[in-house]
Design an enzyme around this catalytic site. Sequence first.
Site, PDB file in Angstrom:
ATOM      1  N   TYR A  76       0.155  -4.279  11.664  1.00 25.27           N
ATOM      2  CA  TYR A  76      -0.010  -2.888  11.247  1.00 25.27           C
ATOM      3  C   TYR A  76       0.617  -1.924  12.239  1.00 25.27           C
ATOM      4  O   TYR A  76       1.346  -1.003  11.859  1.00 25.27           O
ATOM      5  CB  TYR A  76      -1.494  -2.571  11.039  1.00 25.27           C
ATOM      6  CG  TYR A  76      -1.977  -2.905   9.653  1.00 25.27           C
ATOM      7  CD1 TYR A  76      -2.484  -1.938   8.803  1.00 25.27           C
ATOM      8  CD2 TYR A  76      -1.918  -4.219   9.181  1.00 25.27           C
ATOM      9  CE1 TYR A  76      -2.913  -2.249   7.516  1.00 25.27           C
ATOM     10  CE2 TYR A  76      -2.337  -4.540   7.902  1.00 25.27           C
ATOM     11  CZ  TYR A  76      -2.837  -3.552   7.071  1.00 25.27           C
ATOM     12  OH  TYR A  76      -3.254  -3.862   5.797  1.00 25.27           O
ATOM     13  N   HIS A  95       0.828  -1.214   0.000  1.00 27.62           N
ATOM     14  CA  HIS A  95       0.000   0.000   0.000  1.00 27.62           C
ATOM     15  C   HIS A  95       0.860   1.261   0.000  1.00 27.62           C
ATOM     16  O   HIS A  95       0.492   2.282   0.585  1.00 27.62           O
ATOM     17  CB  HIS A  95      -0.965   0.007   1.196  1.00 27.62           C
ATOM     18  CG  HIS A  95      -1.919  -1.138   1.209  1.00 27.62           C
ATOM     19  ND1 HIS A  95      -3.069  -1.159   0.467  1.00 27.62           N
ATOM     20  CD2 HIS A  95      -1.876  -2.328   1.865  1.00 27.62           C
ATOM     21  CE1 HIS A  95      -3.706  -2.300   0.667  1.00 27.62           C
ATOM     22  NE2 HIS A  95      -2.993  -3.031   1.507  1.00 27.62           N
ATOM     23  N   ASN A 103     -10.192  -3.312   1.723  1.00 27.94           N
ATOM     24  CA  ASN A 103      -9.839  -3.215   0.304  1.00 27.94           C
ATOM     25  C   ASN A 103     -11.091  -2.897  -0.512  1.00 27.94           C
ATOM     26  O   ASN A 103     -12.182  -2.756   0.039  1.00 27.94           O
ATOM     27  CB  ASN A 103      -9.214  -4.520  -0.193  1.00 27.94           C
ATOM     28  CG  ASN A 103      -7.800  -4.728   0.293  1.00 27.94           C
ATOM     29  OD1 ASN A 103      -6.964  -3.842   0.201  1.00 27.94           O
ATOM     30  ND2 ASN A 103      -7.526  -5.922   0.817  1.00 27.94           N
TER      31      ASN A 103
END
Length: 490
Positions: free
Chosen positions: A344, A61, A134
């Site tokens: 993350y 990303h 997504n």
Amino acid sequence: MTQEAHVTQQGPLTTEAGAPVADNQNSETAGVGGPVLVQDQLLLEKLAHFNRERIPERVVHARGAGAYGTFTVTRDVTQWTRAKFLSEVGKQTETFLRFSTVADSLGGADARRDPRGWALKFYTEEGNYDLVGNNTPVFFIRDAIKFPDFIHTQKRDPYTGSQEADNVWDFWGLSPESTHQVTWPFGDRGIPASYRHMNGYGSHTFQWNNEAGEVFWVKYHFKTDQGIKNLTQAEANTLAGEDPDSHQRDLRESIERGEFPTWTVQVQIMPDADAANYRFNPFDLTKVWPHEDYPPIEIGKLELNRNPENIFAEVEQSIFSPAHFVPGIGPSPDKMLQGRLFAYGDAHRYRVGINADHLPVNRPHATEARTNSRDGFLYDGRHKGAKNYEPNSFGGPFQTDRPLWQSSAVTGGTGNHATPSHSEDTDFVQAGDLYRLMSEDEKSRLIENLSGFIAKVSRDDIAERAIDNFRQADGDFGKRLEAAVQALRG
């Protein structure tokens, strides 16, 4: 790429410390359907190492665009969740949404065949809630332990420096759970015309819980009000060369014109009691919940209405974590989600820094963060001389004694368990359903897109294994794809 170019590594797969790996396919859980265990050091080592493989851009990303906006509640959902930002019809919450491509680097082009990231931050009065998904409702794999391996196949080969069809299709062919998701990006929606003209999905299953402590499982859908618009491969090839910033430019200029893009927000809601015996595993990221089983319910509107003033400060330094929940919302036993809860936050602490949450785009806007964390790179001294421990007798912050989400019962022995299968679970059924929903023209374009890529594979066994996955999804699908690949390969 010749065989001589490879350096063969003989012997068993090991950890970084040299210990042999017993299971590299399934992370360790508390029971067959339970949450992932912190004691699974292979999983943590792989995810932590993976997050540090690129400096300084995001490993995945990397290329993105973002905008601020508002979320407005349009339906009473208090029977399902006690989240305050969802507490009444008409209530508005400030948001920041970052779109992205997944596999490309920061210097890539927007108009490429790739899923699109959908990272949405709600600045709520109970803290920031991040929903990271997504533009597809499913994903390629169902266990986070396979994520670094998957992305390595999408990135540049260590010898050639290019993405290799051999690597991509070797992994997908050996990971049949990817068949459903692969069918999505190679279909008509594989290259959106812009970020405004695509849907977004939370993709994972999440927990909602209400004031009475009742549990519900939910999936989020964001349906574009601009209509779905896509590019053909030929159109995308031209646009990527002429205007690699096409999607970023379109989003920025539409907001500058006052044409604020909007999405209708829907959720599918499953009572907790349904989950154990539902025909598909409701926590499997490679599966959707058919709408006839759990119809989407409209709950709100999302509007983007303000551009960031500095791309680096607000888009590149923005951070999103699936672990950022608020009271009334929590995780599910989805093994991909469980891994992302760690990965993350770890990525952001490495890439942006331990005080990334203090940056204006990331810190809470509707409340104040009160922690005992101090110091570290770029610490701004905001706490001054306040005590940095809890409990204390000097008026410091205190615990609430009420968890954000409801606990789930777990049973069984620890171990590297595969994701539980339900009565109708296979790796191919939903891919076949998706194919059969397509029109004849859509099927033809899907076959053309897939065959063009598979035909680049150098080994017949890898190509055949890839085709066979689609054959198992639908006989016609496989037959047409095999013929198309053979025609291209001569």
